[in-house]
Write an enzyme that holds these catalytic residues in place. Structure first.
Site, PDB file in Angstrom:
ATOM      1  N   GLN A   1      76.909  47.321  28.700  1.00  0.00           N
ATOM      2  CA  GLN A   1      77.403  48.664  28.407  1.00  0.00           C
ATOM      3  C   GLN A   1      78.932  48.679  28.281  1.00  0.00           C
ATOM      4  O   GLN A   1      79.642  48.225  29.172  1.00  0.00           O
ATOM      5  CB  GLN A   1      76.951  49.631  29.522  1.00  0.00           C
ATOM      6  CG  GLN A   1      77.335  51.064  29.299  1.00  0.00           C
ATOM      7  CD  GLN A   1      76.622  51.700  28.099  1.00  0.00           C
ATOM      8  OE1 GLN A   1      75.424  51.546  27.911  1.00  0.00           O
ATOM      9  NE2 GLN A   1      77.377  52.411  27.269  1.00  0.00           N
TER      10      GLN A   1
ATOM     11  N   ASP B   1      71.690  44.701  21.214  1.00  0.00           N
ATOM     12  CA  ASP B   1      72.711  45.564  20.603  1.00  0.00           C
ATOM     13  C   ASP B   1      73.170  44.983  19.261  1.00  0.00           C
ATOM     14  O   ASP B   1      73.820  45.677  18.477  1.00  0.00           O
ATOM     15  CB  ASP B   1      73.933  45.669  21.530  1.00  0.00           C
ATOM     16  CG  ASP B   1      74.001  47.009  22.245  1.00  0.00           C
ATOM     17  OD1 ASP B   1      73.330  47.956  21.793  1.00  0.00           O
ATOM     18  OD2 ASP B   1      74.728  47.089  23.250  1.00  0.00           O
TER      19      ASP B   1
ATOM     20  N   LYS C   1      68.963  55.468  28.823  1.00  0.00           N
ATOM     21  CA  LYS C   1      68.323  54.269  28.268  1.00  0.00           C
ATOM     22  C   LYS C   1      67.204  53.807  29.196  1.00  0.00           C
ATOM     23  O   LYS C   1      66.125  53.430  28.733  1.00  0.00           O
ATOM     24  CB  LYS C   1      69.354  53.152  28.075  1.00  0.00           C
ATOM     25  CG  LYS C   1      70.239  53.374  26.862  1.00  0.00           C
ATOM     26  CD  LYS C   1      71.391  52.388  26.802  1.00  0.00           C
ATOM     27  CE  LYS C   1      72.392  52.819  25.749  1.00  0.00           C
ATOM     28  NZ  LYS C   1      73.650  52.075  25.782  1.00  0.00           N
TER      29      LYS C   1
END
Ligand code: NDP
Length: 288
Positions: free
Chosen positions: A98, A121, A54
């Protein structure tokens, strides 16, 4: 019929190039790059690889990439304090927490502490609610990627019968909401669904997000249907480690009109949509 293979890598490259061009324009106008912060707690090896990838993709798109790596023993209070700081940091437009995290941390509480405007997200309950009621917001990346792939493959969604297999908050539910917005008729199947094969056979589009290797058989697919395989399953086969999807690809490709491979289908779209969400967040925040 032999299905057209939907090349997720090529579609993701195209989307990333569009994002990079818009990032360059944003930098010209606002004198700063959109910023994405990733918070990683502990040393889960797969998470470390994801975070590294990422970070690389964020930098390649011309954005600011910030990584916060906390030890596995970090307390929930420390994580919440860090998220609070990132919420207040004007250079940061997107915050990604994460998963998975060590058990002593309540991931839902952390996710719901992220400013909804920076929740790239789209896992925050505010964004899930905004998606459900039809407002603007930031929506989950993998489901967004599925929709981009269907559009790129020229699959008509309006009025189409879509069967989504899986009802997780990460994939199944948000992809269903996105499909409803596009006027598809959506059925959500799950582990208690009766006669899943018959349900799938009705579908013009099957979206598989189950986490079971090759569970969806070729003869569950209506001839000419489109198949999006979200599953990523690691299996041992012929003495080799392989990644396979939730769909029996070889069999399904013989009947479907279009199908995503695993790997190289939905997978590459997730980061591409994350970068697009970060840019969207930066553009919206700059207007406030
Ligand atoms: P979850 O485990 O959270 O959800 C799986 C869903 O599948 C559940 O709703 C479950 O039903 C359903 N299910 C399980 N077994 C069956 C069965 N036998 N018949 C019908 N339905 C069943 O998984 P996720 O949604 O998080 O992920 C799904 C897959 O997608 C995984 O392989 C994951 O690795 C992959 N993935 C890929 C991403 C990408 O970037 N390409 C990103 C995210 C996920 P129930 O609710 O009844 O338990």
């Amino acid at each position: 019929m032999t299905a057209r293979i939907i090349d997720g890598k090529a579609v993701a490259d195209k989307l990333n190039a569009e994002t990079a061009a818009k990032v360059a324009a944003f930098v010209k106008t606002h004198g700063r790059a959109p910023g994405l912060a990733v918070v990683l707690v502990g040393e889960d090896p797969a998470s470390q690889v994801y975070v590294r990838n990422k970070g690389k993709a964020t930098i390649a798109a011309g954005m600011l990439s910030v990584e916060h790596k906390l030890p596995a023993e970090a307390s929930e209070a420390e994580v919440l304090a860090l998220v609070g700081k990132l919420n207040d940091d004007p250079k940061i437009d997107g915050i990604l927490f994460q998963l998975p995290v060590p058990k002593h941390i309540n991931a839902d509480r952390v996710i719901d502490t992220i400013d909804p405007a920076k929740d790239v997200d789209g896992f925050n309950v505010v964004n899930a609610g905004r998606l459900a009621v039809g407002f603007d917001g930031l929506f989950p990346c993998t489901p967004l990627g599925c929709l981009v792939l269907l559009d790129e493959a020229g699959v008509k969604l309006e009025g189409a019968e879509v069967v989504v297999v899986g009802r997780s908050n990460l994939v199944g539910k948000p992809v269903t909401q996105l499909l409803l917005r596009r006027n598809a008729t959506v059925t959500i199947a799950h582990s208690r669904t009766k006669d899943l094969a018959a349900v799938c056979r009705r579908a013009d589009v099957v979206i598989a997000a189950v986490g079971r290797p090759r569970m969806i058989q070729g003869d569950w697919i209506k001839p000419g249907a489109a198949v999006i395989d979200v599953g990523i399953n690691r299996i041992e086969e012929g003495g080799k480690n392989r990644l396979v999807g939730d769909v029996d690809y070889d069999a399904a490709a013989k009947v479907a009109s279009a199908i995503t491979p695993v790997p190289g289908g939905v997978g590459p779209m997730t980061i591409a949509c994350l970068l697009r969400n970060t840019l969207t967040s930066a553009e919206r925040r700059a207007k406030r």
